[in-house]
Design an enzyme around this catalytic site. Structure first.
Site, PDB file in Angstrom:
ATOM      1  N   TYR A  54      43.448  32.843  48.508  1.00 57.02           N
ATOM      2  CA  TYR A  54      43.512  34.299  48.648  1.00 57.02           C
ATOM      3  C   TYR A  54      44.892  34.687  49.136  1.00 57.02           C
ATOM      4  O   TYR A  54      45.263  34.411  50.271  1.00 57.02           O
ATOM      5  CB  TYR A  54      42.455  34.807  49.632  1.00 57.02           C
ATOM      6  CG  TYR A  54      41.028  34.465  49.283  1.00 57.02           C
ATOM      7  CD1 TYR A  54      40.647  34.169  47.981  1.00 57.02           C
ATOM      8  CD2 TYR A  54      40.051  34.425  50.267  1.00 57.02           C
ATOM      9  CE1 TYR A  54      39.330  33.855  47.671  1.00 57.02           C
ATOM     10  CE2 TYR A  54      38.735  34.113  49.975  1.00 57.02           C
ATOM     11  CZ  TYR A  54      38.387  33.817  48.677  1.00 57.02           C
ATOM     12  OH  TYR A  54      37.070  33.496  48.387  1.00 57.02           O
ATOM     13  N   HIS A 122      36.178  24.970  46.707  1.00 54.99           N
ATOM     14  CA  HIS A 122      36.072  26.284  46.076  1.00 54.99           C
ATOM     15  C   HIS A 122      35.474  26.227  44.671  1.00 54.99           C
ATOM     16  O   HIS A 122      34.720  27.109  44.263  1.00 54.99           O
ATOM     17  CB  HIS A 122      37.465  26.916  46.029  1.00 54.99           C
ATOM     18  CG  HIS A 122      37.463  28.397  46.085  1.00 54.99           C
ATOM     19  ND1 HIS A 122      38.535  29.115  46.555  1.00 54.99           N
ATOM     20  CD2 HIS A 122      36.543  29.320  45.757  1.00 54.99           C
ATOM     21  CE1 HIS A 122      38.270  30.399  46.495  1.00 54.99           C
ATOM     22  NE2 HIS A 122      37.062  30.551  46.009  1.00 54.99           N
ATOM     23  N   SER A 201      29.689  38.354  47.110  1.00 51.38           N
ATOM     24  CA  SER A 201      29.538  39.568  46.296  1.00 51.38           C
ATOM     25  C   SER A 201      28.087  40.048  46.261  1.00 51.38           C
ATOM     26  O   SER A 201      27.561  40.374  45.194  1.00 51.38           O
ATOM     27  CB  SER A 201      30.056  39.338  44.872  1.00 51.38           C
ATOM     28  OG  SER A 201      31.434  39.121  44.863  1.00 51.38           O
ATOM     29  N   PRO A 202      27.408  40.127  47.410  1.00 50.64           N
ATOM     30  CA  PRO A 202      26.007  40.573  47.418  1.00 50.64           C
ATOM     31  C   PRO A 202      25.856  42.056  47.080  1.00 50.64           C
ATOM     32  O   PRO A 202      24.737  42.520  46.853  1.00 50.64           O
ATOM     33  CB  PRO A 202      25.563  40.290  48.851  1.00 50.64           C
ATOM     34  CG  PRO A 202      26.824  40.416  49.654  1.00 50.64           C
ATOM     35  CD  PRO A 202      27.899  39.836  48.771  1.00 50.64           C
ATOM     36  N   LEU A 203      26.988  42.767  47.036  1.00 47.49           N
ATOM     37  CA  LEU A 203      26.967  44.177  46.641  1.00 47.49           C
ATOM     38  C   LEU A 203      27.509  44.362  45.228  1.00 47.49           C
ATOM     39  O   LEU A 203      27.952  45.455  44.860  1.00 47.49           O
ATOM     40  CB  LEU A 203      27.776  45.020  47.640  1.00 47.49           C
ATOM     41  CG  LEU A 203      27.207  45.042  49.063  1.00 47.49           C
ATOM     42  CD1 LEU A 203      28.128  45.813  50.002  1.00 47.49           C
ATOM     43  CD2 LEU A 203      25.806  45.659  49.075  1.00 47.49           C
ATOM     44  N   GLY A 204      27.475  43.277  44.425  1.00 48.43           N
ATOM     45  CA  GLY A 204      27.908  43.393  43.034  1.00 48.43           C
ATOM     46  C   GLY A 204      29.336  43.868  42.902  1.00 48.43           C
ATOM     47  O   GLY A 204      29.632  44.729  42.081  1.00 48.43           O
ATOM     48  N   GLY A 206      30.927  45.690  44.799  1.00 45.59           N
ATOM     49  CA  GLY A 206      31.010  47.096  45.184  1.00 45.59           C
ATOM     50  C   GLY A 206      30.178  48.022  44.336  1.00 45.59           C
ATOM     51  O   GLY A 206      29.919  49.173  44.725  1.00 45.59           O
ATOM     52  N   PHE A 207      29.723  47.554  43.169  1.00 41.57           N
ATOM     53  CA  PHE A 207      29.024  48.448  42.255  1.00 41.57           C
ATOM     54  C   PHE A 207      27.683  48.914  42.812  1.00 41.57           C
ATOM     55  O   PHE A 207      27.263  50.052  42.592  1.00 41.57           O
ATOM     56  CB  PHE A 207      28.808  47.748  40.907  1.00 41.57           C
ATOM     57  CG  PHE A 207      28.691  48.700  39.752  1.00 41.57           C
ATOM     58  CD1 PHE A 207      29.792  49.407  39.314  1.00 41.57           C
ATOM     59  CD2 PHE A 207      27.487  48.893  39.089  1.00 41.57           C
ATOM     60  CE1 PHE A 207      29.695  50.283  38.249  1.00 41.57           C
ATOM     61  CE2 PHE A 207      27.390  49.755  38.031  1.00 41.57           C
ATOM     62  CZ  PHE A 207      28.492  50.465  37.599  1.00 41.57           C
TER      63      PHE A 207
END
Length: 326
Positions: A54, A122, A201-204, A206-207
């Site tokens: 990152y 990773h 990414s449990p919130l897709g 951000g979507f």
């Protein structure tokens, strides 16, 4: 703060993904990012997740600065295995033992710490037997440089092979209402072997927050501009699905983000979502998910509104042959 187990590590039930503080989701603000990390620790979050790729490297340095005077409050997770060259878009997977050991030393220095709590590969290197990669990570545990080890984006067979060499504390894979591949076999393997599951990414991406309305709102350097799920008709179809989630959240008296995180948390006490944010207000909203209790009826409504496989578009572009963010 509720806690969950990743192998021998006891961590907060909700962690904090730090990737977006440095790259991939538009410009960052180091001061606000550090304030977000500090606020997370104040509220009982103990698990911070970063990686050497990152930035590259800048995110580990940022996290290191943020925790310099509060190391005892943190379970620090970082990763190696994706090498970026002079062209930041070029990425190569490397799981060779000598590389893993050198990378660990680099991460320790950038983070300013003596031991990494959770060191993760990773991506699995197809050119290196997983037994060799995990063996090198086990050597790091024996050397006192690492407390526990894990893999990222590994299938069930790979988990079993790696776990046979040295106990794996966790596997980290994308998992949310709209990315449910781990349900095929990885989650069952984790339950059977006692391996924790880190849901990134449990919130897709951000979507699922319901706040993304137009493709044009993404910054020029936001990688979601290249994601199939955010393109054209796929975007419209997915937006309609998210609107159903928002309706369920409204009836439940919570935000769409909180509903989406509560859904992941409800999957099992070995699952730890690590939503990423670089702003305190979203961190605090996300933590509200810990108070949202979903009933069987709630879960059925969510399943009916957003069944497995309903998301339009693949997770990554078909022509992206190199490892991608996360």
């Amino acid at each position: 703060m509720q806690t969950r187990q990743l192998g021998t590590l006891s961590v907060s039930a909700l962690g904090l993904g730090c990737m977006g503080m440095s790259e991939f989701y538009g410009s960052g603000d180091d001061a606000e990012s550090i304030a977000t990390i500090h606020r997370a620790l104040e509220l009982g979050v103990t698990l911070l997740d970063t990686a050497d790729m990152y930035g590259p490297h800048t995110n580990e340095k940022l996290v290191g600065r943020a925790i310099a005077d509060r190391r005892d409050k943190v379970i620090l997770a970082t990763k190696c295995g994706i090498v970026r060259g002079p062209n930041p878009d070029t990425r190569v997977i490397n799981g060779r033992p000598e590389y893993i050991k050198a990378s660990c030393d680099g991460s320790l220095k950038r983070l300013g710490i003596d031991v990494i709590d959770l060191y993760q590969l990773h991506r699995v290197d197809p050119e290196t037997p997983i037994e060799d990669s995990v063996g090198a990570m086990a050597d790091l545990v024996r050397a006192g440089k690492v407390r526990a080890i894990g893999l990222s984006e590994a299938d069930s067979d790979t988990l079993r092979r790696g776990h046979a060499v040295h106990p794996l504390a966790s596997v980290q894979t994308e998992y949310s209402i709209w990315s449910r591949d781990p349900e095929d076999d990885v989650l069952a393997t984790c339950r059977q072997l006692g391996i924790g599951f880190l849901a990134y990414s449990p919130l897709g991406r951000g979507f699922l927050t319901g706040q993304i309305k137009r493709f044009e709102d993404f910054a020029p350097d936001d990688f979601r501009r290249h994601s199939p799920r955010f393109q054209g008709d796929n975007f419209k179809k997915n937006l309609a699905l998210v609107e159903h989630v928002a309706d369920i959240a409204k009836a439940k008296g919570c935000s769409p983000s909180q509903l989406a995180l509560a859904w992941v948390l409800a999957g099992g006490d070995f699952i730890v979502p690590i939503p990423g944010t670089k702003r305190r207000k979203y961190l605090e909203e996300n933590l509200g998910a810990l108070s949202v209790k979903l009933t069987a009826e709630d879960m059925s409504r969510i399943e009916a509104a957003f069944p497995k496989g309903a998301a339009a578009g693949t997770r990554y572009p078909a022509n992206w042959g190199q490892p991608v963010p996360r």
